[in-house]
Design an enzyme around this catalytic site. Sequence first.
Site, PDB file in Angstrom:
ATOM      1  N   HIS A 199       0.803  -1.213   0.000  1.00 25.07           N
ATOM      2  CA  HIS A 199       0.000   0.000   0.000  1.00 25.07           C
ATOM      3  C   HIS A 199       0.842   1.272   0.000  1.00 25.07           C
ATOM      4  CE1 HIS A 199      -3.537   2.351  -0.088  1.00 25.07           C
ATOM      5  NE2 HIS A 199      -2.914   3.148   0.757  1.00 25.07           N
ATOM      6  N   TYR A 210       1.370   4.968  -2.469  1.00 22.15           N
ATOM      7  CA  TYR A 210       1.524   6.349  -2.013  1.00 22.15           C
ATOM      8  C   TYR A 210       2.881   6.913  -2.401  1.00 22.15           C
ATOM      9  CZ  TYR A 210      -2.984   6.900  -0.027  1.00 22.15           C
ATOM     10  OH  TYR A 210      -4.332   7.041   0.090  1.00 22.15           O
ATOM     11  N   HIS A 250      -9.439   0.428 -11.558  1.00 24.49           N
ATOM     12  CA  HIS A 250      -9.171   1.402 -10.490  1.00 24.49           C
ATOM     13  C   HIS A 250      -7.739   1.920 -10.548  1.00 24.49           C
ATOM     14  CE1 HIS A 250      -8.482   3.053  -6.501  1.00 24.49           C
ATOM     15  NE2 HIS A 250      -7.582   2.120  -6.274  1.00 24.49           N
ATOM     16  N   PHE A 251      -6.758   1.013 -10.633  1.00 23.11           N
ATOM     17  CA  PHE A 251      -5.406   1.576 -10.558  1.00 23.11           C
ATOM     18  C   PHE A 251      -4.886   2.071 -11.905  1.00 23.11           C
ATOM     19  CE2 PHE A 251      -4.325  -3.076 -10.457  1.00 23.11           C
ATOM     20  CZ  PHE A 251      -3.630  -3.147 -11.645  1.00 23.11           C
ATOM     21  N   HIS A 252      -5.620   1.794 -12.987  1.00 22.30           N
ATOM     22  CA  HIS A 252      -5.241   2.514 -14.202  1.00 22.30           C
ATOM     23  C   HIS A 252      -5.759   3.944 -14.155  1.00 22.30           C
ATOM     24  CE1 HIS A 252      -3.870  -1.333 -15.748  1.00 22.30           C
ATOM     25  NE2 HIS A 252      -3.197  -0.652 -16.636  1.00 22.30           N
ATOM     26  N   ARG A 269      -9.435 -10.376 -12.858  1.00 21.37           N
ATOM     27  CA  ARG A 269      -8.235  -9.736 -13.369  1.00 21.37           C
ATOM     28  C   ARG A 269      -7.164 -10.791 -13.596  1.00 21.37           C
ATOM     29  NH1 ARG A 269      -4.955  -6.991  -8.306  1.00 21.37           N
ATOM     30  NH2 ARG A 269      -3.447  -6.596  -9.956  1.00 21.37           N
ATOM     31  N   ARG A 270      -6.034 -10.400 -14.107  1.00 18.54           N
ATOM     32  CA  ARG A 270      -4.868 -11.254 -14.286  1.00 18.54           C
ATOM     33  C   ARG A 270      -5.226 -12.554 -14.983  1.00 18.54           C
ATOM     34  NH1 ARG A 270      -1.405 -10.906  -8.727  1.00 18.54           N
ATOM     35  NH2 ARG A 270      -0.169  -9.234  -9.550  1.00 18.54           N
TER      36      ARG A 270
HETATM   37  C1  HEM Z   1      -0.973   1.447 -23.178  1.00 17.40           C
HETATM   38  C2  HEM Z   1      -1.313   1.628 -21.943  1.00 17.40           C
HETATM   39  C3  HEM Z   1      -1.743   0.511 -21.046  1.00 17.40           C
HETATM   40  C4  HEM Z   1      -2.538  -0.559 -21.338  1.00 17.40           C
HETATM   41  C5  HEM Z   1      -3.192  -0.878 -22.651  1.00 17.40           C
HETATM   42  C6  HEM Z   1      -2.633  -1.360 -20.151  1.00 17.40           C
HETATM   43  C7  HEM Z   1      -3.354  -2.529 -20.035  1.00 17.40           C
HETATM   44  C8  HEM Z   1      -3.377  -3.353 -18.942  1.00 17.40           C
HETATM   45  C9  HEM Z   1      -4.198  -4.514 -18.787  1.00 17.40           C
HETATM   46  C10 HEM Z   1      -5.182  -5.033 -19.823  1.00 17.40           C
HETATM   47  C11 HEM Z   1      -3.923  -5.046 -17.579  1.00 17.40           C
HETATM   48  C12 HEM Z   1      -4.608  -6.223 -16.918  1.00 17.40           C
HETATM   49  C13 HEM Z   1      -4.215  -7.502 -17.438  1.00 17.40           C
HETATM   50  C14 HEM Z   1      -4.794  -8.616 -16.605  1.00 17.40           C
HETATM   51  O1  HEM Z   1      -5.215  -8.426 -15.462  1.00 17.40           O
HETATM   52  O2  HEM Z   1      -4.809  -9.743 -17.132  1.00 17.40           O
HETATM   53  C15 HEM Z   1      -2.925  -4.242 -16.968  1.00 17.40           C
HETATM   54  C16 HEM Z   1      -2.371  -4.477 -15.731  1.00 17.40           C
HETATM   55  C17 HEM Z   1      -1.514  -3.603 -15.087  1.00 17.40           C
HETATM   56  N1  HEM Z   1      -1.107  -2.369 -15.536  1.00 17.40           N
HETATM   57 FE1  HEM Z   1      -1.512  -1.559 -17.350  1.00 17.40          FE
HETATM   58  N2  HEM Z   1      -1.930  -0.759 -19.152  1.00 17.40           N
HETATM   59  C18 HEM Z   1      -1.367   0.392 -19.663  1.00 17.40           C
HETATM   60  C19 HEM Z   1      -0.571   1.299 -18.992  1.00 17.40           C
HETATM   61  C20 HEM Z   1      -0.142   1.130 -17.702  1.00 17.40           C
HETATM   62  C21 HEM Z   1       0.657   2.086 -16.994  1.00 17.40           C
HETATM   63  C22 HEM Z   1       1.132   3.414 -17.538  1.00 17.40           C
HETATM   64  C23 HEM Z   1       0.885   1.552 -15.760  1.00 17.40           C
HETATM   65  C24 HEM Z   1       1.631   2.071 -14.595  1.00 17.40           C
HETATM   66  C25 HEM Z   1       2.329   3.137 -14.512  1.00 17.40           C
HETATM   67  C26 HEM Z   1       0.262   0.268 -15.716  1.00 17.40           C
HETATM   68  C27 HEM Z   1       0.310  -0.591 -14.640  1.00 17.40           C
HETATM   69  C28 HEM Z   1      -0.270  -1.822 -14.593  1.00 17.40           C
HETATM   70  C29 HEM Z   1      -0.129  -2.735 -13.493  1.00 17.40           C
HETATM   71  C30 HEM Z   1       0.689  -2.519 -12.223  1.00 17.40           C
HETATM   72  C31 HEM Z   1      -0.906  -3.852 -13.813  1.00 17.40           C
HETATM   73  C32 HEM Z   1      -1.115  -5.075 -12.934  1.00 17.40           C
HETATM   74  C33 HEM Z   1      -0.376  -6.225 -13.394  1.00 17.40           C
HETATM   75  C34 HEM Z   1      -0.786  -7.434 -12.614  1.00 17.40           C
HETATM   76  O3  HEM Z   1      -1.959  -7.570 -12.240  1.00 17.40           O
HETATM   77  O4  HEM Z   1       0.092  -8.255 -12.340  1.00 17.40           O
HETATM   78  N3  HEM Z   1      -0.380   0.043 -16.903  1.00 17.40           N
HETATM   79  N4  HEM Z   1      -2.617  -3.192 -17.823  1.00 17.40           N
HETATM   80 CU   LIG Z   2      -3.847  -0.149  -0.711  1.00 15.12          CU
END
Ligand code: HEM
Ligand SMILES: [Cu+2]
Lengths: 166, 47, 555
Positions: free
Chosen positions: C225, C229, C376-378, C441-442
């Site tokens: 968490h 922050y 949420h975190f996007h 998710r994931r």
């Molecule tokens: C082109 C821009 C982006 C796209 C299309 C995108 C798409 C996605 C998608 C579809 C997932 C979920 C996949 C799943 O749960 O199976 C994901 C997970 C995630 N994204 Fe992005 N994202 C983008 C940009 C970003 C940026 C800029 C950040 C952070 C600065 C970010 C951080 C994360 C994180 C931390 C996860 C979690 C991974 C996990 O669950 O292990 N994403 N993203």
């Molecule tokens: Cu938290």
Amino acid sequence: MHLHKYEKVWLTFGMASLVIFLLIIGFAAFWKGTHPQSHLETIDQNNVEAHDSFKPENLGLTEVADGKYKVNIVASAFNYDFGVDKDEKAVKTIRVPQGSTVLFTITSKDVVHGFQVAGTNVNMMVEPGHISRYEAVMKNKGEFTIVCNEYCGIGHHQMFGKVEVY
Amino acid sequence: MAKKQKSNTVASPEESSNLKGTFIMVMILGVLMVSAWFGAYWLFISR
Amino acid sequence: MDGTENNLRLFPKKDARLYMSFMYVTFVSLLVGGLMGLLQTFVRSGRFTLPFNINYYTILTVHGVILGLVLTTFFILGFQFALMGKTVGISDKQRNAGWVSFWMMLVGTVMTAVTILVGQANVLYTFYAPLAAHPAFYIGLALVIIGSWVGAFTNFRQLYVWKKAHKGEKSPLLAFMVVINMLMWVIASLGVAIAVVVQFIPWSLGYTETINVLVSRTLFWYFGHPLVYFWLLPAYMAWYAIIPKIIGGKLFSDSLARLAFILLLMFSIPVGFHHQLTEPGIDPTWKFIQVVLTMMVVIPSLMTAFSIFATFEIAGRKKGFSSLFGWFKKLPWGDVRFFAPFVGMVAFIPGGIGGIINASHQMNALVHNTIWITGHFHLTVATTVILTYFGIAYWLVPHLTGRRLTKQLNKLGIIQTIIWTVGMTIMSTAMHIQGLLGGPRRSAYSEYAGGAQVDTWIGYQLAQAIGGTILFIGILLMTYIFIKLTFFAPRGVEEFPIAAEDEDAQVTPKILENWYLWIGITIALIAFAYTIPMIDIIKHSPPGSIPFKWPIGRM
Ligand code: HEM
Ligand SMILES: [Cu+2]
Ligand SMILES: [Cu+2]
């Protein structure tokens, strides 16, 4: 330090809202017993069959009283074991009537899994060495997909089941 | 806590800064927060 | 002190080179991670399979690690070093320490990245035991963390030296904020460092046979968490102390800004259980206690919301706008240094509200591990935080390279922001809805057991692919802007905008700089929230878990 009078009003409103949220969920949790899944019982993950709930013959759906059911499940990568039916075939669908109370009990034999009956409040983490339990009333009719919602390996998305409420 | 003001100030911040717009904005935000939360709570209860 | 002159003085070359190095890694990460994000949405649409047998979870691990851990940490360290350099200065020795920090983190990153790319670490960025990656993955992560600590202690030293030379003066606001953020980071990352060094590395190397899964998860979320922050506070720094300058105003309140940061330090750590609400093995009463503490950390954000609107309104009214919202129209909408962070602020409204819902104890079951969380975190990190970082980069990069943000690049920046807004609105909204409908998710594309419910999910996954494509175009454009600002924009002096205090501002109470007091309370709160449940968890441990390699495709 100086606070503008509007800021005082705003912060009071904001904090009061947070307190109300906490009172509502606190009341529901401590007086009505609707805590999130937090079962504290442990188990030897290398020998889950030793536990009564996870003996092969006790897996799957059992009616314990009128309108009351329990479902025991053993999770492993990448499968939920709901036991077998009369024809010795693996059960994949749990069928219960609308309004029934169902106690889900589940543990893992290997890695961490999730267990969510999508569209209901049954949503728990399943961890090796721990037993997860959640009792839910199946209020709504329909087909609800069971998904593993915690990453458990490259077959994670192939780990599923179904609950049919009729 | 210490509250000191330099003597050359014309007015207290209360009078010199009109923050009505700010107040309305944050209160809109607050209403959004409360309604979204209760919306989610309702969904939780109905499932 | 009006710092305008200082704002226009460029850094010495050797300082600028250090800060820029962090920026290079940031923007390379953005491109690589963004490409993975795009591919994820494609796979999940069900109409695309990855070439060369690449596994979905390999690219998801790359995406999470590179964007969530690498991009953020590098940008933050680079930005914060620049802030410290500007406000309190850097000595030769401190600069060298900065380089040590940079290289340790870079070596760690490369080690981790290579391990993931060769398929030996399909464990996602949370690397939950007992899934076992190759040891190089954990060792690389440990290097990144320890490297960041070198940076943190350098920042502490920078402020300490300045304080000694400026007896009785209050520390510059931005330096104060940097130190708060790094304090939080060090205290928090201690948890994950212990998990990695004491639990994961020996276990993955085979020196210990088993691992305590729940302890490792609890240590991870003790860190997880405050991690978010750690991403957010640099954005708050810009909102409090930089944006006012860009819109032609002054700080709203130095003391309130400091107070907000102190509250964030105190309450962002003892709350990790709100990520573990649906786990077995943790007493629900302690979960609830941490839920209460989580609600406390909302308060400084409520203060921030007020400060920001007030900054806007006061600046507008000083320019002579007296109608209720006239000041709003007068904000510099055509200035990307303002516009990009502004969109970030707007995204934090649904982002923050979503966070309160997620943390609401039993209500967490509604959303836990559904794609709602990803939505949420996007909003929070991938919009609020990232767009604010972009907003910073538009002036920081040219300030460091001795170039100028031209009119044309400014315009491209505005377009970039709009593209991001559109793409993210589509992707994130689709994720939120699909999550409420139960979509996990994931997860790679799957039709599960079929049926009407799954069909609706797939529709939303298509929408995510559309949003993801738009976002990726935004990333390409941002990369182009970065390259222009770094190598090709016309030479000149771009301002380093730091807002000054009003002449008649109130004196900042001394107590706000009583570090012993605030660190003491922080540690006391952590001890309160974690000691008893942690003892409980350890006392009631099941047998440990052996490493599992085959589920992640390792032989
Ligand atoms: C082109 C821009 C982006 C796209 C299309 C995108 C798409 C996605 C998608 C579809 C997932 C979920 C996949 C799943 O749960 O199976 C994901 C997970 C995630 N994204 Fe992005 N994202 C983008 C940009 C970003 C940026 C800029 C950040 C952070 C600065 C970010 C951080 C994360 C994180 C931390 C996860 C979690 C991974 C996990 O669950 O292990 N994403 N993203
Ligand atoms: Cu938290
Ligand atoms: Cu799974």
